[in-house]
Design a protein around this motif. Structure first.
Motif, PDB file in Angstrom:
ATOM      1  N   PRO A 249       0.901  -1.226  -0.228  1.00 32.61           N
ATOM      2  CA  PRO A 249       0.114  -0.001  -0.023  1.00 32.61           C
ATOM      3  C   PRO A 249       1.068   1.360  -0.079  1.00 32.61           C
ATOM      4  O   PRO A 249       0.336   2.253  -0.403  1.00 32.61           O
ATOM      5  N   GLY A 250       2.225   1.246   0.588  1.00 34.65           N
ATOM      6  CA  GLY A 250       2.845   2.231   0.773  1.00 34.65           C
ATOM      7  C   GLY A 250       3.746   2.538  -0.726  1.00 34.65           C
ATOM      8  O   GLY A 250       4.639   3.498  -0.808  1.00 34.65           O
ATOM      9  N   GLY A 251       3.458   1.710  -1.637  1.00 31.07           N
ATOM     10  CA  GLY A 251       4.276   1.692  -2.905  1.00 31.07           C
ATOM     11  C   GLY A 251       5.656   1.016  -3.002  1.00 31.07           C
ATOM     12  O   GLY A 251       6.287   0.948  -4.011  1.00 31.07           O
ATOM     13  N   ASP A 252       6.043   0.223  -2.028  1.00 32.77           N
ATOM     14  CA  ASP A 252       7.142  -0.409  -1.938  1.00 32.77           C
ATOM     15  C   ASP A 252       7.116  -1.903  -2.946  1.00 32.77           C
ATOM     16  O   ASP A 252       5.932  -2.408  -3.122  1.00 32.77           O
ATOM     17  N   LEU A 253       7.870  -2.086  -3.508  1.00 33.06           N
ATOM     18  CA  LEU A 253       8.159  -3.206  -4.571  1.00 33.06           C
ATOM     19  C   LEU A 253       8.130  -4.675  -3.760  1.00 33.06           C
ATOM     20  O   LEU A 253       8.735  -4.779  -2.699  1.00 33.06           O
ATOM     21  N   VAL A 254       7.384  -5.485  -4.145  1.00 35.96           N
ATOM     22  CA  VAL A 254       7.325  -6.924  -3.847  1.00 35.96           C
ATOM     23  C   VAL A 254       7.817  -7.805  -4.840  1.00 35.96           C
ATOM     24  O   VAL A 254       7.136  -7.942  -5.866  1.00 35.96           O
ATOM     25  N   LEU A 255       8.852  -8.546  -4.370  1.00 31.37           N
ATOM     26  CA  LEU A 255       9.209  -9.687  -5.567  1.00 31.37           C
ATOM     27  C   LEU A 255       8.178 -10.628  -5.629  1.00 31.37           C
ATOM     28  O   LEU A 255       7.598 -10.917  -4.702  1.00 31.37           O
ATOM     29  N   LEU A 256       8.471 -11.261  -6.823  1.00 30.65           N
ATOM     30  CA  LEU A 256       7.273 -12.512  -7.153  1.00 30.65           C
ATOM     31  C   LEU A 256       7.419 -13.506  -5.882  1.00 30.65           C
ATOM     32  O   LEU A 256       6.241 -13.980  -5.386  1.00 30.65           O
ATOM     33  N   ALA A 257       8.669 -13.989  -5.355  1.00 27.74           N
ATOM     34  CA  ALA A 257       8.665 -14.897  -4.605  1.00 27.74           C
ATOM     35  C   ALA A 257       7.904 -14.693  -2.949  1.00 27.74           C
ATOM     36  O   ALA A 257       7.550 -15.336  -2.422  1.00 27.74           O
ATOM     37  N   ASP A 258       7.813 -13.140  -2.806  1.00 24.37           N
ATOM     38  CA  ASP A 258       7.136 -12.752  -1.541  1.00 24.37           C
ATOM     39  C   ASP A 258       5.942 -12.325  -1.837  1.00 24.37           C
ATOM     40  O   ASP A 258       5.134 -11.861  -0.910  1.00 24.37           O
ATOM     41  N   GLN A 259       5.386 -12.321  -2.897  1.00 24.38           N
ATOM     42  CA  GLN A 259       3.837 -11.771  -3.493  1.00 24.38           C
ATOM     43  C   GLN A 259       2.899 -12.716  -2.530  1.00 24.38           C
ATOM     44  O   GLN A 259       2.892 -14.032  -2.712  1.00 24.38           O
ATOM     45  N   ASP A 260       1.528 -12.048  -2.401  1.00 18.18           N
ATOM     46  CA  ASP A 260       0.376 -12.583  -1.741  1.00 18.18           C
ATOM     47  C   ASP A 260      -0.455 -13.122  -2.973  1.00 18.18           C
ATOM     48  O   ASP A 260      -1.177 -12.518  -3.868  1.00 18.18           O
ATOM     49  N   ARG A 261      -0.177 -14.376  -3.264  1.00 14.73           N
ATOM     50  CA  ARG A 261      -0.837 -14.870  -4.681  1.00 14.73           C
ATOM     51  C   ARG A 261      -2.290 -14.865  -4.441  1.00 14.73           C
ATOM     52  O   ARG A 261      -3.037 -15.093  -5.609  1.00 14.73           O
ATOM     53  N   GLY A 262      -2.924 -14.884  -3.460  1.00 16.97           N
ATOM     54  CA  GLY A 262      -4.432 -14.609  -3.228  1.00 16.97           C
ATOM     55  C   GLY A 262      -4.761 -13.294  -4.154  1.00 16.97           C
ATOM     56  O   GLY A 262      -5.882 -13.316  -4.131  1.00 16.97           O
ATOM     57  N   ARG A 263      -3.985 -12.419  -4.269  1.00 18.09           N
ATOM     58  CA  ARG A 263      -4.373 -11.139  -4.812  1.00 18.09           C
ATOM     59  C   ARG A 263      -3.914 -11.314  -6.284  1.00 18.09           C
ATOM     60  O   ARG A 263      -4.464 -10.275  -6.893  1.00 18.09           O
TER      61      ARG A 263
END
Length: 411
Positions: A249-263
């Motif tokens: 929500p703050g605009g920080d990048l999230v790498l593929l391995a750390d993403q919430d796949r439910g989204r």
């Protein structure tokens, strides 16, 4: 009848601009005149449609109105020597806008915008302007250049098309593969700039991603038998499906391995995977199709740990002959790290001539960290930070460097 909102007129403008300009370029024989006529027609729509509502065929209304406005302008401005042009337009007034003709008009305009005589950056700008209906200001903002600079580029491009007599046509069978590659490269460049902007404060430009996908859908509609067209569309849909999970929500990048796949967007994933399966049945592989297949494997995994890295590595082995460049080799090295370990991947990365590419140093830093070589990893993170122009990406790398420092020097 409730008033038609301005947002709906703007939606129609975006959707129908390329179709209308394409038809008017054929009728008028000049890009600037076609643009002016279409702008006049949309200005008239803004005046009429809020109270009258959308006509049954918005595209037909815009094309007819634009033709009529062009005829009126020629009547006012034509010299005696130009009467033949006016006569042609008068004949065109009653010419039906058949869908097959409109289809060909749009294809001709796409190939004109992406002609190899034009510089790659100009091809992108002209495609966004004529087919996407983006304003000069919007295109300038997207690529972080002053509006007058972008306006000059567009004027020069249109002048070059006119002066060099660049043909307004679909290439013949012999030249189509090379020319189609140029078209697909333009669309993918628009998408990648939106997916991770090369510079600026915003990590993602949703407007550019949406425009690239819209152009991809248009190409798929116009050229459904070209598997690389379908492959590019599938690739963009599968990558776009992860957009909501790529930033906090703050605009920080999230790498593929750390993403919430439910989204992740399951509808986009299902559509992209269906196209990949369709491409596989055709068995005419190409680089966009293989990249789409790689992303389909990622989208199949419910968690990062479930990713079938062996299959991804095999797909990269298929991709390299089609796209034998160092960036593809770097991406393959990431898969090698998961299958054979970071040491095997590091030797591949160190052989790549990509010193100016920030992601090479970021990948190298991660491999060195996993190999327990934190001091070298820190230097690679610093090299990556120095080479990226995107603020969000730079912040992500700085956080990784801070985390590494805390591991090196625990309190």
């Amino acid at each position: 009848m409730s008033p038609l909102p301005a947002s709906e007129i703007e939606r129609v403008f975006r959707q129908e601009h390329g179709r209308a300009v394409a038809v008017l370029v054929r009728v008028l024989g000049d890009i600037d005149s076609a643009e002016e006529a279409v702008q006049d027609a949309f200005a008239e729509a803004v005046r009429r449609w809020p109270s009258a509502g959308l006509p049954p065929s918005p595209a037909g209304w815009i094309i007819t109105t634009a033709r009529n406005r062009a005829i009126d302008r020629l009547r006012r401005e034509a010299t005696r020597q130009e009467r033949h042009a006016q006569a042609a337009l008068l004949h065109a007034r009653d010419e039906p806008a058949e869908e097959s003709a409109v289809r060909d008009d749009r294809l001709r305009l796409i190939f004109t915008c992406c002609h190899p005589a034009l510089a790659p950056g100009v091809r992108v700008a002209l495609t966004l302007r004529l087919l996407g209906g983006l304003t000069t200001a919007e295109i300038a903002h997207a690529f972080l250049v002053p509006e007058p600079t972008m306006a000059q580029r567009l004027v020069r491009a249109k002048n070059k098309i006119r002066d060099a007599r660049i043909p307004y046509r679909v290439p013949g069978e012999a030249e189509l593969p090379d020319r189609l590659r140029a078209v697909l490269a333009v669309v993918y460049l628009i998408f990648t700039e939106g997916h991770l902007a090369s510079s600026g404060d915003r990590p993602v430009r949703e407007d550019l991603c949406a425009e690239a996908i819209r152009l991809g859908r248009l190409l798929a509609e116009l050229m459904p038998d070209e598997p690389e067209v379908m492959g590019l569309l599938a690739l963009m849909l599968l990558v776009e499906s992860r957009r909501a999970a790529r930033t906090t929500p703050g605009g920080d990048l999230v790498l593929l391995a750390d993403q919430d796949r439910g989204r992740w967007d399951r509808e986009l994933i299902a559509e992209g995977q269906a196209i990949v399966r369709q491409c596989l049945r055709r068995n005419r592989p190409g680089p966009y199709q293989i990249q789409a297949a790689i992303n389909a494997v990622h989208s199949d995994a419910p968690t990062a740990a479930d990713t079938d890295w062996g299959q991804i590595l095999r797909l990269y082995d298929q991709l390299l002959p089609f796209a034998p460049g160092p960036v593809v080799a770097l991406n393959r090295a990431v898969a090698v790290a998961e299958v054979e370990g970071p040491d095997a991947a590091l030797s591949l990365v160190d052989d790549l001539d990509l010193d100016g590419y920030h992601l090479l140093h970021a990948v190298r830093a991660d491999l060195l960290r996993r190999l327990g070589r934190p001091a070298e990893a820190a230097r690679s993170y610093e090299a990556a930070i120095a080479r990226t122009g995107n603020t969000a990406e730079r912040d992500h790398l700085r956080r990784a460097l801070r985390t590494l420092g805390e591991e090196l020097h625990p309190r």
